[in-house]
Design an enzyme around this catalytic site. Sequence first.
Site, short mmCIF file in Angstrom:
data_model
loop_
_atom_site.label_atom_id
_atom_site.label_comp_id
_atom_site.label_asym_id
_atom_site.label_seq_id
_atom_site.Cartn_x
_atom_site.Cartn_y
_atom_site.Cartn_z
N PRO A 146 0.83 -1.20 0.00
CA PRO A 146 0.00 0.00 0.00
C PRO A 146 0.87 1.26 0.00
O PRO A 146 1.83 1.37 0.77
CB PRO A 146 -0.78 -0.13 1.31
N GLU A 147 0.55 2.18 -0.89
CA GLU A 147 1.33 3.40 -1.04
C GLU A 147 0.50 4.58 -0.55
O GLU A 147 -0.55 4.40 0.07
CB GLU A 147 1.77 3.54 -2.49
#
Length: 270
Positions: free
Chosen positions: A2-3
Amino acid sequence: MPELPEVEVTRRGLIAPLQGARIASVRIGKPLRWPLGIETAALAGRTITDVQRRGKYIVLALDQGVVLIHLGMSGSLQVSPMDAPAGPHDHFDLFTDQQLLRLHDPRRFGAVVWSPDTESGMAAKLLANLGVEPLGAGFSFEHLWAGLQKSRMPVKQLLLGGQVVVGVGNIYASEVLFLAGIAPTKPANQTTRPQARRLHAAIVEVLTRSIALGGSTLRDFVQVNGYAGAFQAQASVYGRAGAPCPRCGQPVQVIKQGQRSTYFCKRCQK
């Protein structure tokens, strides 16, 4: 992993169920990346005053201390009914007087860490070297230009490093460099001012668009409401090796940089 868009989407989904909630108890399953840093019983009775984000960290501001949550490689946060049974990959539960916050993390590279504040303890170590927020007032063109000029490393690797600007992870680095027309292997300090201006605009545009689409779901990530992100379906180059470039029609290329896949168009990116 997840960014920034996925973490920001998560943060926004947590505001309503958590802000103002009082912690009742905490359950820890299998060990995560780092110890919590406080006895779980000591968190009982504390109130969540705000839900913030710094880089890829969710920051739960409490009336005493802060809790940092990192989603690692495969984590997601979900708000569940208080009596929802924990599954084998649910490694952290925070029960409040309103609902249950649960960290689901199959690979256990995520983390939940308490500190007295963001300027001390483990929080200070984790946050101290992060660059500016890409969607904040501090991310000016001149700031980006100065950071580019100081580095000889490939521009994509500089973006991934997070010291100049945080949150431009692997998916979004490929996308912003395509939009800006910059080859990912180009030494950062050889970027021209026009290219840097396009890059600055592209970072803001791509991250904003991804947040609006709920982020990207390649494997594990889901939003707080359980829905998958939709940005990956609209990506121009990421994950599209061999497909025609949306600008020129030439096949999208893929190479490895620092053990990560980089997608780009050899004709459109200079």
